[in-house]
Design a protein around this motif. Structure first.
Motif, PDB file in Angstrom:
ATOM      1  N   THR A 163       0.801  -1.222   0.000  1.00  9.52           N
ATOM      2  CA  THR A 163       0.000   0.000   0.000  1.00  9.52           C
ATOM      3  C   THR A 163       0.832   1.269   0.000  1.00  9.52           C
ATOM      4  O   THR A 163       0.292   2.349  -0.264  1.00  9.52           O
ATOM      5  CB  THR A 163      -0.941   0.018   1.213  1.00  9.52           C
ATOM      6  N   SER A 164       2.148   1.183   0.307  1.00 10.66           N
ATOM      7  CA  SER A 164       2.957   2.400   0.392  1.00 10.66           C
ATOM      8  C   SER A 164       4.140   2.439  -0.565  1.00 10.66           C
ATOM      9  O   SER A 164       4.493   3.504  -1.060  1.00 10.66           O
ATOM     10  CB  SER A 164       3.488   2.583   1.819  1.00 10.66           C
ATOM     11  N   PHE A 165       4.791   1.304  -0.794  1.00  7.45           N
ATOM     12  CA  PHE A 165       6.006   1.327  -1.624  1.00  7.45           C
ATOM     13  C   PHE A 165       6.228  -0.042  -2.242  1.00  7.45           C
ATOM     14  O   PHE A 165       6.149  -1.058  -1.549  1.00  7.45           O
ATOM     15  CB  PHE A 165       7.225   1.714  -0.774  1.00  7.45           C
ATOM     16  N   TYR A 166       6.528  -0.043  -3.554  1.00 11.82           N
ATOM     17  CA  TYR A 166       6.742  -1.293  -4.284  1.00 11.82           C
ATOM     18  C   TYR A 166       8.173  -1.349  -4.802  1.00 11.82           C
ATOM     19  O   TYR A 166       8.640  -0.423  -5.471  1.00 11.82           O
ATOM     20  CB  TYR A 166       5.766  -1.392  -5.455  1.00 11.82           C
ATOM     21  N   PHE A 167       8.864  -2.449  -4.502  1.00  8.01           N
ATOM     22  CA  PHE A 167      10.214  -2.687  -5.013  1.00  8.01           C
ATOM     23  C   PHE A 167      10.117  -3.783  -6.072  1.00  8.01           C
ATOM     24  O   PHE A 167       9.693  -4.902  -5.778  1.00  8.01           O
ATOM     25  CB  PHE A 167      11.147  -3.120  -3.881  1.00  8.01           C
ATOM     26  N   PRO A 168      10.487  -3.480  -7.321  1.00  7.52           N
ATOM     27  CA  PRO A 168      10.246  -4.435  -8.420  1.00  7.52           C
ATOM     28  C   PRO A 168      11.215  -5.622  -8.426  1.00  7.52           C
ATOM     29  O   PRO A 168      12.284  -5.587  -7.832  1.00  7.52           O
ATOM     30  CB  PRO A 168      10.446  -3.570  -9.673  1.00  7.52           C
ATOM     31  N   GLY A 169      10.776  -6.665  -9.135  1.00  6.15           N
ATOM     32  CA  GLY A 169      11.646  -7.803  -9.426  1.00  6.15           C
ATOM     33  C   GLY A 169      11.719  -8.877  -8.362  1.00  6.15           C
ATOM     34  O   GLY A 169      12.544  -9.786  -8.465  1.00  6.15           O
ATOM     35  N   GLY A 182      -0.057  -5.313   3.358  1.00  4.11           N
ATOM     36  CA  GLY A 182       0.882  -4.518   4.133  1.00  4.11           C
ATOM     37  C   GLY A 182       1.471  -3.376   3.322  1.00  4.11           C
ATOM     38  O   GLY A 182       1.172  -3.185   2.142  1.00  4.11           O
ATOM     39  N   LEU A 183       2.355  -2.626   3.979  1.00  5.19           N
ATOM     40  CA  LEU A 183       2.893  -1.408   3.388  1.00  5.19           C
ATOM     41  C   LEU A 183       3.923  -1.641   2.295  1.00  5.19           C
ATOM     42  O   LEU A 183       3.968  -0.909   1.314  1.00  5.19           O
ATOM     43  CB  LEU A 183       3.547  -0.555   4.490  1.00  5.19           C
ATOM     44  N   PHE A 184       4.785  -2.647   2.494  1.00  2.00           N
ATOM     45  CA  PHE A 184       5.952  -2.814   1.628  1.00  2.00           C
ATOM     46  C   PHE A 184       6.089  -4.254   1.152  1.00  2.00           C
ATOM     47  O   PHE A 184       5.580  -5.181   1.796  1.00  2.00           O
ATOM     48  CB  PHE A 184       7.238  -2.455   2.383  1.00  2.00           C
ATOM     49  N   ASN A 185       6.846  -4.446   0.057  1.00  4.59           N
ATOM     50  CA  ASN A 185       7.165  -5.809  -0.376  1.00  4.59           C
ATOM     51  C   ASN A 185       8.649  -6.123  -0.263  1.00  4.59           C
ATOM     52  O   ASN A 185       9.070  -7.210  -0.629  1.00  4.59           O
ATOM     53  CB  ASN A 185       6.705  -6.041  -1.821  1.00  4.59           C
ATOM     54  N   LEU A 221      13.952   5.444   1.779  1.00  2.00           N
ATOM     55  CA  LEU A 221      12.804   5.481   2.679  1.00  2.00           C
ATOM     56  C   LEU A 221      12.950   6.560   3.744  1.00  2.00           C
ATOM     57  O   LEU A 221      11.968   7.190   4.149  1.00  2.00           O
ATOM     58  CB  LEU A 221      12.605   4.107   3.327  1.00  2.00           C
ATOM     59  N   GLU A 222      14.179   6.768   4.195  1.00  2.00           N
ATOM     60  CA  GLU A 222      14.391   7.854   5.166  1.00  2.00           C
ATOM     61  C   GLU A 222      14.114   9.209   4.528  1.00  2.00           C
ATOM     62  O   GLU A 222      13.477  10.078   5.123  1.00  2.00           O
ATOM     63  CB  GLU A 222      15.823   7.780   5.707  1.00  2.00           C
ATOM     64  N   ALA A 223      14.564   9.379   3.267  1.00  2.49           N
ATOM     65  CA  ALA A 223      14.345  10.652   2.576  1.00  2.49           C
ATOM     66  C   ALA A 223      12.881  10.867   2.241  1.00  2.49           C
ATOM     67  O   ALA A 223      12.374  11.991   2.290  1.00  2.49           O
ATOM     68  CB  ALA A 223      15.190  10.689   1.304  1.00  2.49           C
ATOM     69  N   GLU A 257       6.316   0.967   9.791  1.00  2.00           N
ATOM     70  CA  GLU A 257       5.555   0.186  10.745  1.00  2.00           C
ATOM     71  C   GLU A 257       4.150  -0.009  10.252  1.00  2.00           C
ATOM     72  O   GLU A 257       3.548   0.871   9.645  1.00  2.00           O
ATOM     73  CB  GLU A 257       5.533   0.885  12.113  1.00  2.00           C
ATOM     74  N   ASP A 258       3.604  -1.184  10.449  1.00  2.00           N
ATOM     75  CA  ASP A 258       2.278  -1.529   9.942  1.00  2.00           C
ATOM     76  C   ASP A 258       1.379  -1.873  11.120  1.00  2.00           C
ATOM     77  O   ASP A 258       1.781  -2.628  11.972  1.00  2.00           O
ATOM     78  CB  ASP A 258       2.419  -2.719   8.988  1.00  2.00           C
TER      79      ASP A 258
END
Length: 391
Positions: A176-182, A305-308, A382-384, A390-391
């Protein structure tokens, strides 16, 4: 050709169709000016070609129509029927299934299809059902012949068969927040795949002892997992029913990347055990670790969840029978002291159908497929971006 002339030709073509004179209808439709050709006229032309038995011309007209209007219900039905007549049953599946799906959406809106069209849709749905059943029987027979019958093949083959039959949906990562491909689309990872897992599991008795001491002294310090004022507590959020409720609650040890004062001090063995895991470390946001409590009868509804780029780890500590976790198309039961490791960016849900509370230790780790360099870059990113971890 003016509008009146076009309408006259169309009227004559429809009359020819009524007389079952496909040849005359084709000649009339063929005399239309290029600018007068539209999906409705192409549909008439396809019907006239079918009436004449000219399958190539029918297919050409249908394809032209679908290029202009891909969701044309009548054209999809005609394309499926044409392919089925030629023996291309697998090819007929796609247009037939699309037509059935479109008709279902129309009916769900409370709208009625014309009776003849509704009958064609019903015939298509029956054809799809028969074809799926026949294909499934053919596949099952071939697998059994080759030594891959039920119980002799992998869970992934069983899931693929379920999807092919239409019994299971395709489950993919949808953070729901960030997708990292591959990254691979896996629901669960096996504990045996991680070198650090057995050492952490060996600490289960010590971790449980610390948990039980806390429960005896201050069990009421568990707080709702979904805060009453959280964004996801809105009425449309999957677990809005749990907003402000202790049916699903948490006792945080690490939150926002820091030990929780007044909590962490009581769990030295737990925090020491976690140091062996590849925890995500993002300034101000991670690592996170908490005890998750699910009361009797509680249901965490399907959500993502937020991230993969992470995996969620559950170390079961208090697990009565009747508790289960579904991730994607797989369901597993928690077993005390045995890690469950899963991708929470895939749809997942949890239930406690027992008469006792369930408590697990929950923390997150990096996906093993992500290189050290990418982990460093993701941390900076992610910091930037100021995206919470946290979920």
């Amino acid at each position: 050709m003016n509008q009146a002339g076009t309408e006259a030709i169309l009227s004559q073509a429809v009359e020819a169709m009524g007389r079952r004179d496909g040849a005359a209808a084709r000649r009339l439709l063929g005399s239309l000016a290029p600018e007068a050709i539209n999906p409705g006229n192409l549909f008439l032309l396809a019907q006239a070609c079918r009436m004449e038995g000219d399958e190539a011309a029918e297919a050409s007209a249908i394809d032209r129509l679908l290029r202009a209007q891909p969701l044309h219900l009548g054209a999809l039905l005609m394309k499926g029927a044409a392919l089925a007549r030629t023996g291309d049953e697998d090819g007929a599946m796609a247009p037939y299934q699309a037509a059935v799906s479109i008709a279902q959406q129309v009916r769900q809106r409370g709208e009625n299809l014309p009776p003849m069209l509704a009958a064609e849709v019903d015939r298509a749905a029956q054809w799809v059902g028969r074809h799926i059943a026949e294909r499934a029987a053919r596949i099952d027979e071939a697998l059994a012949r080759s030594g891959f019958g039920p119980g002799s093949r992998s869970q992934r083959i069983d899931e693929a068969l379920g999807i092919l039959r239409g019994d299971l949906p395709i489950q993919l990562q949808e953070p729901t927040s960030f997708y990292f491909p591959g990254l691979p689309q896996r629901s669960f990872y096996e504990r045996e795949e991680f070198e650090w897992a057995s050492a952490l599991e060996a600490n289960t008795p010590a971790i449980k002892t610390e948990l039980e001491a806390m429960l005896a002294a201050q069990a009421e310090q568990f707080e709702p997992y979904v805060a009453a004022d959280a964004d996801r507590s809105s009425g449309t959020a999957p677990n809005a029913h749990l907003a402000g409720s202790t049916s699903w609650s948490a006792y945080h040890l690490l939150k926002g990347g820091e030990p929780v004062e007044g909590h962490a001090e009581q769990f030295p063995a737990t925090l020491a055990a976690l140091q062996g895991a590849p925890l995500t470390r993002i300034a101000g946001r991670a690592p996170m670790a908490l005890f998750s409590l699910l009361k009797p009868g509680a249901h965490i509804r399907p959500h993502h969840g937020l991230f993969n780029f992470r995996l969620i780890c559950h170390l079961p500590l208090i697990v009565p029978p009747g508790c289960a976790l579904r991730v994607g198309n797989q369901e597993r039961q928690w077993r005390e002291g045995e890690l469950l490791i899963f991708d929470d960016s895939m749809e997942h849900e949890a239930r406690n159908q027992s008469d006792r509370q369930r408590i697990i230790l929950l923390f997150e780790i990096w996906r093993p497929e992500i290189s050290e360099a990418d982990r460093e870059a993701l941390t900076v990113l992610l910091e930037a971006a100021n995206i919470t971890a946290e979920d």
